[in-house]
Structure formats: C-alpha cells, structure tokens
Design an enzyme around this catalytic site. Structure first.
Site, mmCIF file in Angstrom:
data_model
loop_
_atom_site.group_PDB
_atom_site.id
_atom_site.type_symbol
_atom_site.label_atom_id
_atom_site.label_comp_id
_atom_site.label_asym_id
_atom_site.label_seq_id
_atom_site.Cartn_x
_atom_site.Cartn_y
_atom_site.Cartn_z
ATOM 1 N N ASN A 171 0.871 -1.168 0.000
ATOM 2 C CA ASN A 171 0.000 0.000 0.000
ATOM 3 C C ASN A 171 0.913 1.224 0.000
ATOM 4 O O ASN A 171 1.492 1.576 1.025
ATOM 5 C CB ASN A 171 -0.888 -0.020 1.254
ATOM 6 C CG ASN A 171 -1.919 1.087 1.230
ATOM 7 O OD1 ASN A 171 -1.880 1.956 0.362
ATOM 8 N ND2 ASN A 171 -2.830 1.063 2.189
ATOM 9 N N ARG B 97 -2.206 -2.093 -3.865
ATOM 10 C CA ARG B 97 -3.504 -1.461 -3.679
ATOM 11 C C ARG B 97 -3.598 -0.203 -4.547
ATOM 12 O O ARG B 97 -2.691 0.641 -4.537
ATOM 13 C CB ARG B 97 -3.652 -1.051 -2.216
ATOM 14 C CG ARG B 97 -4.914 -0.296 -1.988
ATOM 15 C CD ARG B 97 -4.939 0.359 -0.645
ATOM 16 N NE ARG B 97 -6.228 0.988 -0.452
ATOM 17 C CZ ARG B 97 -6.420 2.055 0.320
ATOM 18 N NH1 ARG B 97 -5.422 2.579 0.988
ATOM 19 N NH2 ARG B 97 -7.617 2.568 0.434
ATOM 20 N N HIS C 196 -13.367 1.355 -0.355
ATOM 21 C CA HIS C 196 -13.248 0.239 0.607
ATOM 22 C C HIS C 196 -13.684 -1.097 0.007
ATOM 23 O O HIS C 196 -14.052 -2.015 0.745
ATOM 24 C CB HIS C 196 -14.112 0.466 1.873
ATOM 25 C CG HIS C 196 -13.711 1.648 2.685
ATOM 26 N ND1 HIS C 196 -14.637 2.496 3.264
ATOM 27 C CD2 HIS C 196 -12.495 2.119 3.030
ATOM 28 C CE1 HIS C 196 -13.994 3.445 3.921
ATOM 29 N NE2 HIS C 196 -12.696 3.239 3.797
ATOM 30 N N HIS D 144 -18.165 -1.073 7.151
ATOM 31 C CA HIS D 144 -16.739 -0.764 7.371
ATOM 32 C C HIS D 144 -16.720 0.609 8.026
ATOM 33 O O HIS D 144 -16.861 1.638 7.358
ATOM 34 C CB HIS D 144 -16.011 -0.743 6.021
ATOM 35 C CG HIS D 144 -14.563 -0.363 6.121
ATOM 36 N ND1 HIS D 144 -13.545 -1.236 5.850
ATOM 37 C CD2 HIS D 144 -13.962 0.813 6.464
ATOM 38 C CE1 HIS D 144 -12.377 -0.639 6.021
ATOM 39 N NE2 HIS D 144 -12.614 0.613 6.389
ATOM 40 N N ARG E 152 -14.672 13.478 8.019
ATOM 41 C CA ARG E 152 -15.437 13.740 6.793
ATOM 42 C C ARG E 152 -16.933 13.858 7.103
ATOM 43 O O ARG E 152 -17.449 13.108 7.938
ATOM 44 C CB ARG E 152 -15.232 12.619 5.778
ATOM 45 C CG ARG E 152 -13.938 12.746 5.007
ATOM 46 C CD ARG E 152 -13.679 11.560 4.122
ATOM 47 N NE ARG E 152 -12.672 10.683 4.704
ATOM 48 C CZ ARG E 152 -12.331 9.507 4.213
ATOM 49 N NH1 ARG E 152 -12.908 9.049 3.123
ATOM 50 N NH2 ARG E 152 -11.415 8.771 4.800
ATOM 51 N N GLU F 156 -14.876 -2.960 14.654
ATOM 52 C CA GLU F 156 -14.238 -4.117 15.301
ATOM 53 C C GLU F 156 -14.069 -3.924 16.801
ATOM 54 O O GLU F 156 -14.020 -4.900 17.553
ATOM 55 C CB GLU F 156 -12.835 -4.345 14.686
ATOM 56 C CG GLU F 156 -12.897 -4.854 13.265
ATOM 57 C CD GLU F 156 -11.534 -4.818 12.572
ATOM 58 O OE1 GLU F 156 -10.503 -4.923 13.256
ATOM 59 O OE2 GLU F 156 -11.524 -4.691 11.334
ATOM 60 N N GLU G 218 -7.529 -6.284 4.324
ATOM 61 C CA GLU G 218 -7.377 -5.898 2.915
ATOM 62 C C GLU G 218 -6.066 -6.428 2.341
ATOM 63 O O GLU G 218 -5.996 -6.785 1.172
ATOM 64 C CB GLU G 218 -7.431 -4.370 2.803
ATOM 65 C CG GLU G 218 -8.839 -3.835 3.025
ATOM 66 C CD GLU G 218 -8.871 -2.392 3.495
ATOM 67 O OE1 GLU G 218 -8.418 -2.139 4.635
ATOM 68 O OE2 GLU G 218 -9.347 -1.537 2.752
#
Ligand code: AMP
Length: 393
Positions: free
Chosen positions: A7, A88, A177, A203, A236, A329, A379
């Site tokens: 990534n 990614r 995502h 998510h 955001r 999570e 991911e």
C-alpha cells in the site's frame, strides 16, 4: 509460496509479506517520510521489530532496502521466493472491474485515470513503478478499492444530475473500501457455507462506508464519486446538501476547494464535537456528559443506521450485518447503540458476546431476525489472495 501486499502513499510504503500456504503474515512494516527529512523504516517479523532512520530519497530506495532487509534478516533466503507483488490502487473507475496483472497497457490506463484520485493513485503507481524496476521479472498485480462496486446497476451508480456530467466527465458513484467489503463478503460466505446471502457490510473506521451485498456482489454502497460521500466519518461530513457549499464559501470568503478541504478534514466527529476525530475520545467525553460529543456520537450512529435500514429494504431483508474496521471491530458501545436503534427490524444483540474486540464473533442472539457479526477486515490478505490467484491463472 510468498506474496507481498503493498500500500504505497506519496511518502510512505506499507507492506505485508504472506506465506500463502497458510495465509500467514511472516513480516510486515512501513517505510515512511520517503523523499522527506527524517525518513525511516520499521519491519516486524517473528515477534521482533527492527526500526532504523535511513535516507529514502525515493520509493525505489525504499523497495531496495526492503528487499535487502528481507534477506539480511533471514525472513527469506532469496528474492526468488517472492512469487508476486500485489498493489492497492484506490481508484480504478469503470476501467478496472477486477484485479489485473500489471502490464505496460495497465500502467497507461492507470495514468489516464489518475486525475480521479489525485492524492492516491499517483502514489499507488509510484509503488508499482518502484517494484517493477527492482523486481522486473516478478509478476505484479493491481487491486482496486473501487472494483468490487462495479456490479452496481445504472439506477444506483448514476446521480440524478444532467446525463452529460456522466457521459462527458465520468460523474457517477464509484464507491471505496471495496477490497475490505469483498473480504467481509468472502468471510460471510465461508461462515454461512452458502453462496446465496444478503449482507450489509459496515466498514466503520476513521473513514467509513456501508455496502449492500447480494450473493457476493455489491448492490449499493454509501461512498460515491469520492470517499467524501455517505456516512459521517472521523473528519469527513458524508452526505450533505450541496447548496451549503456556495453559501459557506460566501460567508467565509473561501473557494470551493477550501470548503471541500473543510468537509474532508474538519467535519465529521471532529467538526461536530470540536474536540476529536477519534471515536475513543468522543466516547470518553460522552461519559463525562459532554453535550457536543453526545450529539456527534448520536449523529454518527444515526447515519450508519440510516444506511443499514435503506439497504435492508433494498436487499429485501438481510441475513447478516457485519461490523468491521476500527470502530466496527472495537467499539462495543457504538455497535450496541446501532443495533438498539435497529430493534424494530428484530435485531437483537447478545450483550455478553458483543463484549469483544478484533475477533470474528457472532454478537446477535439466536432469536435475532438478522445475524450480526464482528469480522476484522484484512485488505492486505485480500490483495495477496488476488495476486496469487492471477499469477496461478
Ligand atoms: P481505522 O480507520 O479503521 O483505523 O479506525 C480508526 C477509528 O477506530 C478511530 O475513530 C478509533 O477511535 C476507532 N477505534 C479503534 N479502537 C477503538 C476502541 N477500542 N473503541 C472505540 N473506537 C476505537
């Protein structure tokens, strides 16, 4: 069979090295401040952590050091052990509907669409270019955050705006995502042991998106043309009335990109609480009866509930709701509040089982109308799986 997942950011490069026989991470780490003073790397392996400040003028230097260290530290005995590298990529537009082996043609196509994610795609490409230079004979795979959402139908991905905006400028919903939602979908398929299921994948972390999934395919997702849309996030705003933008531009004498910056970086939990973007901080303040933190938390939960309810109807019901990412999570009270607000759908949480962090656990009661799971996302593993799959093909 070893695969590296990468990534790459504009000044960083995160990696995980997988032994794919048992899908185990055998090393992981981060190269940071690439091209900036004070660059360093950290590599974790075998319960150890090696960290060193080192000159990293470019991503190629980071990749060279990474590969040297993997052999020097005895993590691999030769570079030949690395069968592939998965990268990614944030935005694949409608050009990339699935992961692909990187070729010159893929690089050209990536270059043509990089303007759709100017902060991320060029940085992701730097990572690919660096690895291609250093490991020219090792297959590279590009895995797109948007690809999973390419199964949405037109009525879902088009905005109710002039059609020419789509035709001429590519204005449509792309989502984000996707690699995480796909991982959750695959996990749920395995747990249920069947191909047919209706899943609402939540998510929710610092960024967040909710996705409606039918039989493994995305039907709708909350992020849109960019990752600013959908639910409220750490910094955001998520969905707002677009007329707010010119109004505040005039009030504050700002231009459009400054307002978009405010919506990306000064809004969400941070903007509403005037305190923090981190859900742990917000919950601490809620315990101290801080009014703004309580309203911020309640708005955050309500946005998630709104999307789950919308997707419940869209899917004609749901078999599973899955929570993943930082808040999903780990945050016991947020999951509880979300599920309590969904009680009218017959969703019942087992409060003891909900007392869990970062493990795959069914947290609903046996008589809940929808099964609720916590599933830590991965991911990096998804990228490694795609890489292995494409190389084998
Ligand atoms: P992510 O972007 O997926 O890393 O998620 C970051 C978010 O997860 C932040 O808002 C954190 O506060 C939140 N988070 C991580 N651990 C916990 C926790 N134990 N309780 C509540 N929120 C958490």
């Amino acid at each position: 069979m070893k695969i590296i997942s990468i990534n790459a950011g504009s000044s960083s490069l995160k990696f995980s090295l997988f032994e794919m026989n048992n899908e185990e991470v055998i090393a992981s780490g981060l190269f940071e401040r690439i091209g900036i003073d004070g660059s360093k790397y950290t590599i974790k392996f075998n319960g150890e952590k090696v960290s060193q400040e080192v000159d990293l003028p470019s991503h190629v230097d980071a990749v060279n050091i990474l590969l040297d260290k993997l052999t020097d530290l005895g993590i691999i005995s030769s570079l030949d052990e690395i069968h592939g590298v998965g990268h990614r990529i944030v935005q694949g537009k409608d050009v990339f509907k699935e992961s692909v082996i990187v070729t010159d043609d893929v690089m050209e196509k990536l270059d043509a669409i990089k303007g759709f994610a100017p902060l991320h795609n060029p940085a992701n490409m730097l990572g690919i270019e660096a690895f291609r230079k250093v490991l020219p004979n090792t297959p590279m795979v590009a895995v797109f955050d948007t690809a999973f959402h390419q199964t949405m139908d037109e009525a879902t991905y088009l905005y109710p705006v002039p059609y020419s905006w789509y035709k001429d400028y590519g204005v449509r919903k792309y989502g984000a995502h996707g690699t995480s939602h796909r991982y959750i979908a695959e996990s749920v398929k395995q747990i249920l042991g069947k191909e047919e299921y209706r899943l609402i994948s939540c998510h929710i972390g610092n960024g967040g998106s909710i996705t409606a999934i039918k039989d493994g395919k995305c039907v709708d997702t909350s992020m849109g043309f960019t990752p600013l849309a959908g639910i409220m996030m750490g910094t955001r705003s998520g969905d707002i009335d677009p007329s707010i933008i010119p109004y505040v531009m005039e009030q504050e004498g700002k231009n459009a990109s400054e307002i978009i910056d405010d919506l990306n970086k000064q809004s969400g939990l941070l903007g509403m609480s005037e305190y923090s973007s981190d859900m742990r901080d917000i919950l601490e303040r809620c315990d101290e009866h801080d009014e703004k933190a309580i309203v911020a938390r309640d708005k955050y939960v309500r946005r998630v509930v709104d999307y789950i309810a919308q997707y419940y109807v869209l899917l004609g019901g749901a078999d599973v709701i899955a929570f993943t990412a930082g808040v999903g999570e780990n945050s016991i009270p947020v999951r509880r509040q979300i599920c309590e607000e969904l009680a009218c759908l017959g969703i019942k949480l087992d409060l003891d089982k909900n007392n869990v962090r970062g493990e795959v656990v069914k947290i609903s009661t046996d008589d809940s109308a929808v099964i609720v799971y916590v599933i830590p996302t991965d991911e990096e593993l998804m990228i490694a799986r795609d890489t292995l799959h494409l190389i084998n093909r």
